[in-house]
Design a protein around this motif. Structure first.
Motif, PDB file in Angstrom:
ATOM      1  N   GLN A   1       0.816  -1.207   0.000  1.00  0.00           N
ATOM      2  CA  GLN A   1       0.000   0.000   0.000  1.00  0.00           C
ATOM      3  C   GLN A   1       0.856   1.266   0.000  1.00  0.00           C
ATOM      4  O   GLN A   1       0.366   2.341  -0.355  1.00  0.00           O
ATOM      5  N   GLY A   2       2.111   1.168   0.384  1.00  0.00           N
ATOM      6  CA  GLY A   2       2.986   2.335   0.369  1.00  0.00           C
ATOM      7  C   GLY A   2       2.626   3.363   1.409  1.00  0.00           C
ATOM      8  O   GLY A   2       2.987   4.539   1.282  1.00  0.00           O
ATOM      9  N   SER A   3       1.924   2.970   2.466  1.00  0.00           N
ATOM     10  CA  SER A   3       1.518   3.901   3.520  1.00  0.00           C
ATOM     11  C   SER A   3       1.510   3.159   4.849  1.00  0.00           C
ATOM     12  O   SER A   3       1.159   1.971   4.918  1.00  0.00           O
ATOM     13  N   MET A   4       1.888   3.870   5.919  1.00  0.00           N
ATOM     14  CA  MET A   4       1.866   3.273   7.244  1.00  0.00           C
ATOM     15  C   MET A   4       0.459   3.177   7.816  1.00  0.00           C
ATOM     16  O   MET A   4       0.248   2.488   8.810  1.00  0.00           O
ATOM     17  N   SER A   5      -0.495   3.869   7.216  1.00  0.00           N
ATOM     18  CA  SER A   5      -1.866   3.856   7.722  1.00  0.00           C
ATOM     19  C   SER A   5      -2.838   3.742   6.550  1.00  0.00           C
ATOM     20  O   SER A   5      -3.472   4.725   6.162  1.00  0.00           O
ATOM     21  N   PRO A   6      -2.996   2.554   5.969  1.00  0.00           N
ATOM     22  CA  PRO A   6      -3.904   2.387   4.822  1.00  0.00           C
ATOM     23  C   PRO A   6      -5.345   2.164   5.267  1.00  0.00           C
ATOM     24  O   PRO A   6      -5.958   1.139   4.962  1.00  0.00           O
ATOM     25  N   PHE A   7      -5.895   3.115   5.992  1.00  0.00           N
ATOM     26  CA  PHE A   7      -7.236   2.992   6.534  1.00  0.00           C
ATOM     27  C   PHE A   7      -8.028   4.256   6.229  1.00  0.00           C
ATOM     28  O   PHE A   7      -7.454   5.325   6.004  1.00  0.00           O
ATOM     29  N   PRO A   8      -9.367   4.160   6.274  1.00  0.00           N
ATOM     30  CA  PRO A   8     -10.178   5.380   6.140  1.00  0.00           C
ATOM     31  C   PRO A   8     -10.052   6.253   7.385  1.00  0.00           C
ATOM     32  O   PRO A   8      -9.648   5.783   8.458  1.00  0.00           O
ATOM     33  N   GLN A   9     -10.401   7.518   7.251  1.00  0.00           N
ATOM     34  CA  GLN A   9     -10.267   8.458   8.354  1.00  0.00           C
ATOM     35  C   GLN A   9     -11.122   8.057   9.556  1.00  0.00           C
ATOM     36  O   GLN A   9     -10.764   8.348  10.693  1.00  0.00           O
ATOM     37  N   SER A  10     -12.237   7.412   9.307  1.00  0.00           N
ATOM     38  CA  SER A  10     -13.106   7.014  10.411  1.00  0.00           C
ATOM     39  C   SER A  10     -12.486   5.911  11.258  1.00  0.00           C
ATOM     40  O   SER A  10     -12.819   5.761  12.435  1.00  0.00           O
ATOM     41  N   LEU A  11     -11.585   5.137  10.678  1.00  0.00           N
ATOM     42  CA  LEU A  11     -10.961   4.024  11.391  1.00  0.00           C
ATOM     43  C   LEU A  11      -9.625   4.415  11.993  1.00  0.00           C
ATOM     44  O   LEU A  11      -9.286   3.982  13.099  1.00  0.00           O
ATOM     45  N   ARG A  12      -8.846   5.232  11.303  1.00  0.00           N
ATOM     46  CA  ARG A  12      -7.551   5.685  11.801  1.00  0.00           C
ATOM     47  C   ARG A  12      -7.350   7.125  11.371  1.00  0.00           C
ATOM     48  O   ARG A  12      -6.910   7.397  10.251  1.00  0.00           O
ATOM     49  N   PRO A  13      -7.692   8.104  12.223  1.00  0.00           N
ATOM     50  CA  PRO A  13      -7.578   9.517  11.830  1.00  0.00           C
ATOM     51  C   PRO A  13      -6.134   9.907  11.535  1.00  0.00           C
ATOM     52  O   PRO A  13      -5.200   9.481  12.221  1.00  0.00           O
ATOM     53  N   ILE A  14      -5.959  10.716  10.510  1.00  0.00           N
ATOM     54  CA  ILE A  14      -4.643  11.198  10.098  1.00  0.00           C
ATOM     55  C   ILE A  14      -4.682  12.722  10.036  1.00  0.00           C
ATOM     56  O   ILE A  14      -5.679  13.306   9.590  1.00  0.00           O
ATOM     57  N   LEU A  15      -3.624  13.356  10.490  1.00  0.00           N
ATOM     58  CA  LEU A  15      -3.488  14.800  10.314  1.00  0.00           C
ATOM     59  C   LEU A  15      -3.220  15.049   8.834  1.00  0.00           C
ATOM     60  O   LEU A  15      -2.163  14.697   8.313  1.00  0.00           O
ATOM     61  N   TRP A  16      -4.171  15.648   8.156  1.00  0.00           N
ATOM     62  CA  TRP A  16      -4.154  15.711   6.697  1.00  0.00           C
ATOM     63  C   TRP A  16      -2.874  16.331   6.146  1.00  0.00           C
ATOM     64  O   TRP A  16      -2.301  15.831   5.179  1.00  0.00           O
ATOM     65  N   ASP A  17      -2.421  17.408   6.754  1.00  0.00           N
ATOM     66  CA  ASP A  17      -1.266  18.123   6.203  1.00  0.00           C
ATOM     67  C   ASP A  17       0.056  17.412   6.475  1.00  0.00           C
ATOM     68  O   ASP A  17       1.097  17.845   5.979  1.00  0.00           O
ATOM     69  N   TYR A  18       0.027  16.367   7.292  1.00  0.00           N
ATOM     70  CA  TYR A  18       1.261  15.629   7.584  1.00  0.00           C
ATOM     71  C   TYR A  18       1.175  14.188   7.099  1.00  0.00           C
ATOM     72  O   TYR A  18       1.915  13.321   7.568  1.00  0.00           O
ATOM     73  N   ALA A  19       0.271  13.943   6.148  1.00  0.00           N
ATOM     74  CA  ALA A  19       0.091  12.577   5.641  1.00  0.00           C
ATOM     75  C   ALA A  19       1.322  12.073   4.900  1.00  0.00           C
ATOM     76  O   ALA A  19       1.573  10.862   4.852  1.00  0.00           O
ATOM     77  N   SER A  20       2.110  12.972   4.313  1.00  0.00           N
ATOM     78  CA  SER A  20       3.295  12.525   3.568  1.00  0.00           C
ATOM     79  C   SER A  20       4.327  11.873   4.474  1.00  0.00           C
ATOM     80  O   SER A  20       5.170  11.102   4.013  1.00  0.00           O
ATOM     81  N   ALA A  21       4.285  12.174   5.788  1.00  0.00           N
ATOM     82  CA  ALA A  21       5.220  11.546   6.718  1.00  0.00           C
ATOM     83  C   ALA A  21       4.932  10.065   6.896  1.00  0.00           C
ATOM     84  O   ALA A  21       5.786   9.309   7.368  1.00  0.00           O
ATOM     85  N   LEU A  22       3.724   9.622   6.515  1.00  0.00           N
ATOM     86  CA  LEU A  22       3.353   8.216   6.627  1.00  0.00           C
ATOM     87  C   LEU A  22       3.659   7.435   5.358  1.00  0.00           C
ATOM     88  O   LEU A  22       3.389   6.237   5.282  1.00  0.00           O
ATOM     89  N   GLN A  23       4.225   8.082   4.377  1.00  0.00           N
ATOM     90  CA  GLN A  23       4.461   7.453   3.085  1.00  0.00           C
ATOM     91  C   GLN A  23       5.625   6.474   3.146  1.00  0.00           C
ATOM     92  O   GLN A  23       6.664   6.758   3.753  1.00  0.00           O
ATOM     93  N   LEU A  24       5.447   5.325   2.530  1.00  0.00           N
ATOM     94  CA  LEU A  24       6.502   4.314   2.432  1.00  0.00           C
ATOM     95  C   LEU A  24       6.942   4.154   0.985  1.00  0.00           C
ATOM     96  O   LEU A  24       7.148   3.047   0.486  1.00  0.00           O
ATOM     97  N   TYR A  25       7.077   5.272   0.295  1.00  0.00           N
ATOM     98  CA  TYR A  25       7.574   5.263  -1.082  1.00  0.00           C
ATOM     99  C   TYR A  25       8.590   6.399  -1.223  1.00  0.00           C
ATOM    100  O   TYR A  25       8.263   7.548  -0.916  1.00  0.00           O
ATOM    101  N   PRO A  26       9.807   6.095  -1.659  1.00  0.00           N
ATOM    102  CA  PRO A  26      10.314   4.750  -1.940  1.00  0.00           C
ATOM    103  C   PRO A  26      10.461   3.920  -0.667  1.00  0.00           C
ATOM    104  O   PRO A  26      10.484   4.477   0.430  1.00  0.00           O
ATOM    105  N   LEU A  27      10.553   2.616  -0.830  1.00  0.00           N
ATOM    106  CA  LEU A  27      10.668   1.745   0.327  1.00  0.00           C
ATOM    107  C   LEU A  27      11.884   2.121   1.156  1.00  0.00           C
ATOM    108  O   LEU A  27      12.962   2.404   0.613  1.00  0.00           O
TER     109      LEU A  27
END
Length: 750
Positions: free
Chosen positions: A667-693
Motif C-alpha cells: 500500500q505504500g503507507s503506514m496507515s492504509p485505513f479510512p479516516q473514520s478508522l484511523r484519523p490522520i493529520l491531513w497536512d502531515y500525511a506525507s510523513a506516513l508514506q513508504l515510497y520509496p521503500l
C-alpha cells in the motif's frame, strides 16, 4: 641598521598610521587582476553551458539560470571567456557546487539550492576570470546544523554550497558513525506531493495546519492514488514492448488475459455503456453511502461484487476499506441500481449504475527501493550509480540519492575503518530495538538491566550505536480522568528508567537512545483513553523526561571528550512515526508503533470463490516475493499461549508475518485505513508514506509475535513485547545489523 619596514614614518604629515599594516599572506591573496567586463548574450553562452551542464553533469538549465550565468561570466571572465576557456571552468565549478548543495536536476532558483548564493561565493574567490583557490569556498561540516535532538544534520544551507568535506579533507573528529545519525520527526519531514502532470514530486508550499481546509482531505487520497498509479505503470506487466508496434488491446481467452499482452487499466467512468465486457480496475476500496462495498478512483465509483472473486496470491495479504486494489472482472449494467435513477448514468457521489463483478483481486505490486530511485548496482565492482527514477528527490531532508549518495558511501567506508594495535578492523553498525517497554510493569526494570548488561560487557567496537525504546511506556492510558494513572505516576516511571540507565554510564556515553511513544503515552491519550488517536503524534513532552536527560549529562561529564573521537551520548524523544537516517540517503529506517494487525483483521474484506486467474505475474506469490533465503532473513519467535487463547504454530506465525508486511508495504503507507478508522493529520500525511521503500521498517505491533522479514529489499522487523505474555521470566528484543540489513530476534532469561 636600516629598518626594512616599507612604512618609514608615522608622522601625520605623511598620513601614515601609527601602527603600519604589514603585508601578509591574506593581503597578497586579496590582490586580484582586473578584467574588462563584457555583455555576453545568453544565446552565445548556450553551447558551452549545454556541453558542461547537460552532457558532463546531467543537469538541465532553465532560461533564467542561463541568463544569470551569462551575466556572471561576462562580468568576471571578460573577453577571454571563450579563447582561454575561462567560461567552461567556471560553469563546471558551478555545476559541481550545485550538485553538492543538493540541487535538483533542473538548475533554477529555489529548487534545492541557491544559484545566486553559489555565484556570490565564487565571485569572491575569482581573479582574472579564474578561481584562484576553490578550497576557500566555505563549507559546512556535518555537525553544523542539528536536529531537535542535537544530532548532526545534512540539511543543505540556502546561502552556500554545503556538501560534506572531501574524504581526504575529513577531520578526525567526524569519522565516527554516530556523527551521521539523524532522527527525523514526522512533523519535520518534507511535505511532498506527486504531480501527475509533471510526473515528479513537489514540495507543498502551503503552511501546515492542524485544522486545514476540507479540500486537503481529498488531496490526501488523491496523492496516494497518484503515487500508487505511477508505481503500477512502471511495473513490467503494464509496459508495452516497442517491438509490438502498437498498443495491444485488453483481450480475454476464456476467463484469463492473453499472456503475451500487457495489462491496461480502465477508469471507472469508462465502464459506462460497456456492459458485459471485462476490465482491469485500480481503485480505493470504500463503503458507499448505501452501505455496499465500492471501488473508487479519480473518475467515479462503482459497486463491487467479490462473492466470486479469487485472491492473488491466495491468503497472501489482507484487503480492507482504505486500501488500493487491482480488480479484474466484468461490468454488469442494471436498469434499477441503488443510488442511481437510471442504469448506466452517474449517481450519488459520482457512482455509476450497475456493478463490477470481480474475478480476481490483489494489492498493487510493490517496487524495490533501487527501482524507485533509479539505482544501478554493478555486480563486478559493487559500485552503485544512479540513473532515472526519483534519485534527485530529497524525501527526508537529508539530501537526495543522486546529489549525496555516492559521497555518503565514501564517508561510510572511511568511518567503518578503525586501527587497533596496528591492525585495521572494520566497525560493526548495530541497532537494538526494544518494543512495548511498560515501565509500570514490575518485571520491566529487571528485563532492561538484563539487556543493557549484556551489551555493557561487549567490547566497544561491537556495541550497538543506537538503542530504540518503543512504547507504550505505560500499560494504561494516563490522564484519562478515570483515576487509573496521571502525570505524577507517569513521571515516576521515567525517573525509575533514569536510575536504571545511570547504572550503565558507558552505554550512555557512547550510544544514542531514541524513545518512540505509543497510544497510551501523553498527550493524545488524555482524550482518547487509549483508543485510536490521530497520527502522526508528538514525542513524549520534556516535562516527564528531565531525569533521563540529567543521567546522560552526568555520564558524559565523567568522560574526557578530548581523548575520544565520537560524539557524546544523548537521549532523543521523537514522534510516532519517525525516521532514522544514517549517512544521509544511504540508510533509511522507518519506525511505526501501532497495533496495525488487529485493525486490519477487524476491517478485512471477505473474498470468496475459487475461480482460476492469470494475474499471478502482477502480484507474485508471497513466498517468492519476500526474498527469503534462510534463517537470517526470516525469523519468527514462537508465541506462548495466553489464557484460553491457543498459541500460533511456527508456520502460522511465519505466514502471519509475511501477510502483514506484504499488506502494508504494497500500500505504500503506514496507515492504509479510512479516516473514520484511523484519523490522520491531513497536512502531515506525507510523513506516513513508504515510497520509496525504506531500507528497514520497524513495525512495532504488540499483538504479533516478534519477526524479521525481508520483502522486496526492505527488512521489516517487529520487536513484539519486551516481556512476552505468558512468560514473565523471558526478555525479547531485536538486534539489527545496519550494513547487512538483517535483524535477529534475541531472547534471554532474567
Amino acid at each position: 641598521m636600516m629598518n626594512s619596514d616599507p612604512v618609514r614614518s608615522s608622522s601625520p604629515a605623511f598620513g601614515t598610521p601609527a601602527h603600519p599594516i604589514r603585508p601578509n599572506k591574506l593581503t597578497s591573496i586579496s590582490t586580484r587582476t582586473s578584467i574588462l567586463p563584457i555583455l555576453l548574450p545568453a544565446s552565445t553562452l548556450r553551447p558551452v553551458a549545454f556541453r558542461t551542464f547537460t552532457r558532463k553533469h546531467n543537469l538541465t538549465l532553465s532560461s533564467p539560470a542561463l541568463q544569470s550565468l551569462a551575466a556572471f561570466v561576462g562580468k568576471n571572465c571578460g573577453s577571454g571567456w571563450r579563447e582561454e576557456g575561462l567560461a567552461e571552468r567556471v560553469l563546471d565549478e558551478v555545476a559541481r557546487n550545485w550538485k553538492k548543495a543538493g540541487g535538483g536536476v533542473i538548475v533554477e532558483e529555489d529548487k534545492g539550492a541557491s544559484l545566486k548564493a553559489i555565484l556570490q561565493t565564487l565571485e569572491g574567490n575569482m581573479s582574472g576570470g579564474r578561481i584562484i583557490d576553490p578550497k576557500l569556498t566555505p563549507r559546512e561540516g556535518p555537525g553544523k546544523i542539528t536536529s531537535a535532538g542535537g544530532i548532526p544534520s545534512l540539511q543543505p544551507s540556502n546561502s552556500i554550497m554545503s556538501e560534506i568535506h572531501e574524504p581526504d579533507e575529513l577531520d578526525d573528529t567526524v569519522v565516527h558513525p554516530r556523527h551521521w545519525v539523524r532522527v527525523i520527526e514526522a512533523f519535520g519531514t518534507p511535505r511532498l506531493t506527486y504531480n501527475a502532470e509533471k510526473k515528479h514530486f513537489e514540495v507543498t508550499k502551503s503552511k501546515p495546519s492542524l485544522f486545514p481546509i476540507p479540500s486537503h482531505k481529498t488531496a490526501l487520497f488523491r496523492d496516494r492514488y497518484n503515487v500508487v498509479h505511477q508505481r503500477l505503470l512502471r511495473n513490467e506487466s503494464f509496459q508495452v514492448s516497442i517491438a509490438a508496434g502498437s498498443v495491444p488491446a485488453l483481450r480475454r481467452s476464456g476467463s484469463s488475459f492473453a499472456r503475451s499482452q500487457a495489462y491496461r487499466l480502465t477508469p471507472v467512468a469508462n465502464l459506462l455503456g460497456r456492459s458485459g465486457t471485462s476490465h482491469l480496475l485500480l481503485g480505493l476500496l470504500s463503503i458507499s453511502p448505501t452501505g455496499e462495498l465500492a471501488l473508487t478512483d479519480l473518475t467515479g465509483s462503482i459497486v463491487l461484487d467479490l462473492s466470486h472473486a479469487h485472491m492473488i496470491p491466495e491468503d497472501g495479504a489482507w484487503l480492507s476499506p482504505g486500501m488500493f486494489v487491482l480488480v479484474d472482472g466484468i461490468y454488469e449494467e442494471e436498469e434499477n441500481v441503488r443510488g442511481s435513477a437510471l442504469g448506466g448514468n452517474t449517481g450519488i457521489g459520482g457512482a455509476i449504475g450497475g456493478r463490477f463483478v470481480g474475478i480476481s483481486i490483489c494489492g498493487p505490486p510493490c517496487e524495490r527501493r533501487e527501482t524507485s530511485l533509479g539505482l544501478i548496482i554493478h555486480e563486478k565492482s559493487q559500485d552503485i550509480s544512479s540513473s532515472g527514477g526519483f534519485g534527485w528527490v530529497d524525501f527526508l531532508g537529508v539530501g537526495s540519492e543522486r546529489a549525496r549518495g555516492s559521497r555518503m558511501r565514501q564517508i561510510q567506508s572511511r568511518c567503518l575503518r578503525e586501527v587497533h594495535d596496528g591492525m585495521e578492523v572494520h566497525r560493526r553498525l548495530k541497532i537494538v530495538v526494544i518494543g512495548e517497554v511498560n515501565l509500570d510493569n514490575m518485571k520491566t526494570p529487571d528485563a532492561l538491566r538484563k539487556v543493557f548488561g549484556l551489551y555493557n560487557e561487549m567490547p566497544l567496537q561491537d556495541r550497538p550505536i543506537v538503542y530504540v525504546l518503543i512504547g507504550n511506556f505505560v500499560q494504561k492510558a494516563i490522564i484519562n480522568g478515570g483515576g487509573q494513572g496521571g502525570s505524577i505516576e507517569y513521571k515516576e516511571c521515567f525517573d525509575m528508567l533514569a536510575q536504571i540507565l545511570s547504572d550503565f554510564p558507558s552505554l550512555l556515553q557512547r550510544s544514542t537512545f531514541i524513545f518512540v511513544p505509543g497510544g497510551n503515552d501523553p498527550w493524545s491519550s488524555a482524550f482518547s483513553s487509549g483508543a485510536s488517536s490521530t497520527i502522526p503524534r508528538h514525542a513524549v513532552p520534556d516535562l516527564f523526561t528531565s531525569r533521563i536527560k540529567r543521567a546522560f549529562a552526568t555520564a558524559n561529564s565523567q568522560l574526557d571528550r578530548n581523548q575520544v573521537s565520537e560524539p557524546p551520548g544523548e537521549a532523543i524523544w521523537t514522534s510516532n512515526p519517525s525516521r532514522i537516517s544514517l549517512f544521509g540517503p544511504v540508510h533509511d529506517i522507518a519506525i511505526l508503533r501501532d497495533d496495525i494487525s488487529g485493525r486490519i483483521r477487524r476491517s478485512a474484506v471477505s473474498v470468496g470463490g475459487n475461480t482460476t486467474t492469470e494475474m499471478e505475474d502482477i502480484a507474485p506469490n508471497s513466498s517468492a516475493a519476500t526474498d527469503l533465503h534462510g534463517e537470517d532473513q526470516l525469523q519468527v519467535l514462537e508465541q506462548q499461549p495466553v489464557g484460553n487463547i491457543p498459541a500460533l504454530s511456527p508456520s502460522s506465525a511465519v505466514q502471519s508475518a509475511r501477510k502483514l508486511v506484504k499488506t502494508v508495504l504494497d500500500q505504500g503507507s503506514m496507515s492504509p485505513f479510512p479516516q473514520s478508522l484511523r484519523p490522520i493529520l491531513w497536512d502531515y500525511a506525507s510523513a506516513l508514506q513508504l515510497y520509496p521503500l525504506p531500507t528497514a521498517f520497524i513495525l512495532a505491533d504488540s499483538e504479533v509475535a516478534p519477526f524479521c522479514v525481508t520483502y522486496e529489499g526492505c527488512h521489516a522487523m517487529n520487536p513484539g513485547k519486551l516481556i512476552p505474555d505468558g512468560n514473565l521470566s523471558t526478555v525479547t528484543w531485536i538486534e539489527y545489523d545496519i550494513l547487512k540489513n538483517r535483524g535477529r530476534v534475541k531472547e534471554d532469561r532474567f
